[in-house]
Write a protein that holds these residues in place. Structure first.
Motif, PDB file in Angstrom:
ATOM      1  N   HIS A  87      -7.044   5.526  37.829  1.00 38.16           N
ATOM      2  CA  HIS A  87      -7.699   6.690  38.434  1.00 38.16           C
ATOM      3  C   HIS A  87      -8.764   6.256  39.442  1.00 38.16           C
ATOM      4  N   SER A  88      -9.529   5.231  39.109  1.00 36.95           N
ATOM      5  CA  SER A  88     -10.591   4.765  40.012  1.00 36.95           C
ATOM      6  C   SER A  88      -9.999   4.217  41.313  1.00 36.95           C
ATOM      7  N   LEU A  89      -8.892   3.452  41.197  1.00 38.78           N
ATOM      8  CA  LEU A  89      -8.225   2.932  42.386  1.00 38.78           C
ATOM      9  C   LEU A  89      -7.696   4.072  43.250  1.00 38.78           C
ATOM     10  N   ALA A  90      -7.112   5.081  42.611  1.00 34.20           N
ATOM     11  CA  ALA A  90      -6.583   6.227  43.359  1.00 34.20           C
ATOM     12  C   ALA A  90      -7.704   6.981  44.065  1.00 34.20           C
ATOM     13  N   ILE A  91      -8.817   7.214  43.374  1.00 36.49           N
ATOM     14  CA  ILE A  91      -9.938   7.949  43.971  1.00 36.49           C
ATOM     15  C   ILE A  91     -10.530   7.171  45.146  1.00 36.49           C
ATOM     16  N   GLY A  92     -10.694   5.853  44.990  1.00 41.29           N
ATOM     17  CA  GLY A  92     -11.210   5.040  46.081  1.00 41.29           C
ATOM     18  C   GLY A  92     -10.293   5.033  47.291  1.00 41.29           C
ATOM     19  N   SER A  93      -8.980   4.897  47.046  1.00 44.95           N
ATOM     20  CA  SER A  93      -8.007   4.880  48.145  1.00 44.95           C
ATOM     21  C   SER A  93      -7.948   6.231  48.850  1.00 44.95           C
ATOM     22  N   LEU A  94      -7.934   7.297  48.076  1.00 44.77           N
ATOM     23  CA  LEU A  94      -7.867   8.646  48.652  1.00 44.77           C
ATOM     24  C   LEU A  94      -9.123   8.977  49.448  1.00 44.77           C
ATOM     25  N   SER A  95     -10.280   8.579  48.953  1.00 36.28           N
ATOM     26  CA  SER A  95     -11.535   8.850  49.670  1.00 36.28           C
ATOM     27  C   SER A  95     -11.562   8.117  51.006  1.00 36.28           C
ATOM     28  N   THR A  96     -11.128   6.859  50.999  1.00 34.41           N
ATOM     29  CA  THR A  96     -11.049   6.085  52.241  1.00 34.41           C
ATOM     30  C   THR A  96     -10.068   6.729  53.211  1.00 34.41           C
ATOM     31  N   SER A  97      -8.927   7.150  52.685  1.00 36.02           N
ATOM     32  CA  SER A  97      -7.907   7.786  53.516  1.00 36.02           C
ATOM     33  C   SER A  97      -8.421   9.090  54.123  1.00 36.02           C
ATOM     34  N   LEU A  98      -9.161   9.879  53.345  1.00 38.21           N
ATOM     35  CA  LEU A  98      -9.697  11.154  53.840  1.00 38.21           C
ATOM     36  C   LEU A  98     -10.689  10.916  54.977  1.00 38.21           C
ATOM     37  N   ILE A 140      -7.590  15.539  49.830  1.00 37.96           N
ATOM     38  CA  ILE A 140      -8.547  16.428  49.168  1.00 37.96           C
ATOM     39  C   ILE A 140      -8.000  16.902  47.826  1.00 37.96           C
ATOM     40  N   SER A 141      -6.767  17.413  47.847  1.00 38.89           N
ATOM     41  CA  SER A 141      -6.160  17.938  46.620  1.00 38.89           C
ATOM     42  C   SER A 141      -5.994  16.859  45.561  1.00 38.89           C
ATOM     43  N   HIS A 142      -5.493  15.698  45.986  1.00 40.18           N
ATOM     44  CA  HIS A 142      -5.185  14.642  45.026  1.00 40.18           C
ATOM     45  C   HIS A 142      -6.455  13.971  44.495  1.00 40.18           C
ATOM     46  N   THR A 143      -7.489  13.898  45.333  1.00 43.80           N
ATOM     47  CA  THR A 143      -8.763  13.342  44.860  1.00 43.80           C
ATOM     48  C   THR A 143      -9.355  14.220  43.766  1.00 43.80           C
ATOM     49  N   ILE A 144      -9.368  15.528  43.990  1.00 43.00           N
ATOM     50  CA  ILE A 144      -9.876  16.459  42.966  1.00 43.00           C
ATOM     51  C   ILE A 144      -9.074  16.324  41.677  1.00 43.00           C
ATOM     52  N   GLU A 145      -7.764  16.162  41.824  1.00 43.53           N
ATOM     53  CA  GLU A 145      -6.907  16.022  40.640  1.00 43.53           C
ATOM     54  C   GLU A 145      -7.243  14.764  39.846  1.00 43.53           C
ATOM     55  N   HIS A 146      -7.424  13.644  40.538  1.00 46.29           N
ATOM     56  CA  HIS A 146      -7.732  12.394  39.832  1.00 46.29           C
ATOM     57  C   HIS A 146      -9.128  12.432  39.205  1.00 46.29           C
ATOM     58  N   VAL A 147     -10.082  13.045  39.891  1.00 48.49           N
ATOM     59  CA  VAL A 147     -11.416  13.191  39.305  1.00 48.49           C
ATOM     60  C   VAL A 147     -11.348  14.064  38.058  1.00 48.49           C
ATOM     61  N   HIS A 148     -10.582  15.137  38.137  1.00 47.73           N
ATOM     62  CA  HIS A 148     -10.388  16.023  36.985  1.00 47.73           C
ATOM     63  C   HIS A 148      -9.786  15.256  35.807  1.00 47.73           C
ATOM     64  N   GLY A 149      -8.738  14.485  36.075  1.00 52.04           N
ATOM     65  CA  GLY A 149      -8.101  13.707  35.007  1.00 52.04           C
ATOM     66  C   GLY A 149      -9.037  12.681  34.396  1.00 52.04           C
ATOM     67  N   LEU A 150      -9.885  12.086  35.231  1.00 52.30           N
ATOM     68  CA  LEU A 150     -10.825  11.082  34.738  1.00 52.30           C
ATOM     69  C   LEU A 150     -11.916  11.725  33.884  1.00 52.30           C
ATOM     70  N   VAL A 151     -12.342  12.937  34.266  1.00 55.75           N
ATOM     71  CA  VAL A 151     -13.396  13.630  33.518  1.00 55.75           C
ATOM     72  C   VAL A 151     -12.902  14.068  32.139  1.00 55.75           C
ATOM     73  N   VAL A 152     -11.711  14.671  32.102  1.00 53.33           N
ATOM     74  CA  VAL A 152     -11.177  15.148  30.815  1.00 53.33           C
ATOM     75  C   VAL A 152     -10.547  14.018  30.016  1.00 53.33           C
ATOM     76  N   PHE A 153     -10.348  12.864  30.664  1.00 53.18           N
ATOM     77  CA  PHE A 153      -9.776  11.688  30.020  1.00 53.18           C
ATOM     78  C   PHE A 153      -8.431  12.015  29.358  1.00 53.18           C
ATOM     79  N   ILE A 340      -3.242   5.617  50.933  1.00 53.71           N
ATOM     80  CA  ILE A 340      -4.022   5.177  52.092  1.00 53.71           C
ATOM     81  C   ILE A 340      -3.354   5.605  53.394  1.00 53.71           C
ATOM     82  N   GLY A 341      -2.631   6.698  53.363  1.00 52.33           N
ATOM     83  CA  GLY A 341      -1.944   7.179  54.559  1.00 52.33           C
ATOM     84  C   GLY A 341      -2.900   7.443  55.720  1.00 52.33           C
ATOM     85  N   GLY A 342      -4.089   7.982  55.425  1.00 50.08           N
ATOM     86  CA  GLY A 342      -5.055   8.258  56.482  1.00 50.08           C
ATOM     87  C   GLY A 342      -5.510   6.997  57.195  1.00 50.08           C
ATOM     88  N   LEU A 343      -5.693   5.915  56.448  1.00 53.34           N
ATOM     89  CA  LEU A 343      -6.080   4.638  57.048  1.00 53.34           C
ATOM     90  C   LEU A 343      -4.976   4.099  57.940  1.00 53.34           C
TER      91      LEU A 343
END
Length: 365
Positions: A87-98, A140-153, A340-343
């Motif tokens: 989840h952390s790798l996905a959030i970092g990659s998505l944030s960079t891509s955004l 945006i959508s996928h970052t929120i999803e991964h953060v949600h999954g990480l919070v609820v574990f 990392i599509g945005g990058l």
């Protein structure tokens, strides 16, 4: 009455087959060891299954596990401790891509007048914007999803929210893949037939195809309750949506990757041949060949970025047809490159911008 008779038979059998010093529970037979034997057969029978008949053996075996949805499976990474890392790798990659997608859109409109987007912008420049929009919304959508999954574990709940995330992923990833495929085919027409495909006024045919087809497919899937949790995130449900996942994801990604690969190889072969022709020609023909090669080279950058982003997913799809066991290293690579599509799109934009001639000499390709 029947209980007394069975007691007598049991006592008589012990006279002919006396018990050894060891207890019955020590026998090698696992089924015998589970039954608490007593001196009274009727009591033994009642202790084991007091509600069933003497010959009812169905209740002696537990019902097999039949999953009803993706929620019946554990989240990927829970058993080996990689859940947080994925989840952390996905959030970092998505944030960079955004961030990169936003930079691409801002630079594009700073370089060109937005009022002339469909009239004077080159096709490559418009494709950059379309790709950046797909990347941005997906990020945006996928970052929120991964953060949600990480919070609820765990899995995303409620199910309706998980279905919404899956819907967004399906539409914008599908649109991006179709767009790159159209770009690849357009390059082939330019480089081999010196012809631009007509996408209609304001690219309405292109946009309707690339966004309309995934949208209709996603709506159909949502209406049939196909979305839900799968492995680490929400897409087509791991149980209910297996066929939809095969039809909407597995087959398209394999076909599109194969077609793009063939087109890309043919295109670069033709570009190399034209480069040799340019050296041997002069005047107007030389200028035409240079323009055609430059337009094809610019647009083929999108295909190269597609391979970098989605090759791992294509390998995953093919691998999944053979065995459901995917190596975790491959999954980490997929999580990184697919997000990392945005990058990658920003890199394509900078390459195109560097290779562009002055505005007066530009082509609409």
């Amino acid at each position: 009455m029947s209980a007394n008779v069975s007691d007598k038979l049991f006592t008589s059998s012990r006279q002919f087959f006396p018990r050894s010093d060891g207890d019955v529970s020590s026998t090698a037979d696992p089924y015998v060891s589970r039954i608490p034997v007593t001196e009274n057969v009727s009591t033994t029978r009642d202790l084991f299954d007091p509600l069933s008949g003497d010959n009812d053996t169905a209740s002696m075996t537990a019902d097999p596990f039949v999953p009803r949805s993706g929620y019946d499976f554990p989240v990927l990474g829970m058993d080996d401790g990689t859940f947080v890392y994925l989840h952390s790798l996905a959030i970092g990659s998505l944030s960079t891509s955004l961030i990169c997608a936003i930079i691409t859109i801002v630079l594009s409109f700073r370089t060109n007048n937005y009022l002339t987007f469909f009239s004077k912008w080159s096709r490559s420049e418009r494709y950059v914007v379309y790709m950046a929009i797909c990347d941005g919304v997906f990020n945006i959508s996928h970052t929120i999803e991964h953060v949600h999954g990480l919070v609820v574990f765990g899995h995303i709940r409620p199910k309706e929210l998980c279905a919404f995330y899956g819907f967004m992923v399906t539409v914008f990833i599908g649109a991006q893949n179709l767009l790159v495929n159209v770009i690849a085919i357009s390059v082939l027409f330019i480089i081999y037939f010196d012809k631009n495909i007509n996408f209609g006024k304001r690219d309405w045919k292109l946009l309707l195809y690339c966004f309309g087809v995934p949208f209709v497919g996603a709506v159909t899937a949502a209406a049939n309750d196909q979305f839900g949790p799968i492995e680490l995130f929400c897409a087509f449900d791991q149980v209910k949506g297996r066929m939809s996942n095969f039809l909407f994801n597995t087959i398209p990604i394999i076909v599109i990757t194969g077609v793009n690969c063939v087109v890309y190889l043919l295109t670069w072969k033709r570009i190399r041949d034209q480069a040799r022709e340019v050296k041997q020609t002069m005047g107007i023909e030389n200028c035409r060949l240079r323009t055609s090669s430059r337009a094809a080279r610019n647009m083929s950058m999108f295909v190269a970025a597609f391979f970098a982003q989605w090759s791992g997913v294509a390998v995953h799809a093919v691998w999944g047809l053979v065995t459901p066991h995917i190596h975790m290293v491959l999954y980490f690579l997929i999580v990184f490159f697919a997000n990392i599509g945005g990058l990658l799109n920003l890199i394509v934009f900078l390459i195109i911008r560097k290779s562009q001639p002055p505005r007066r000499a530009r082509t609409t390709a």
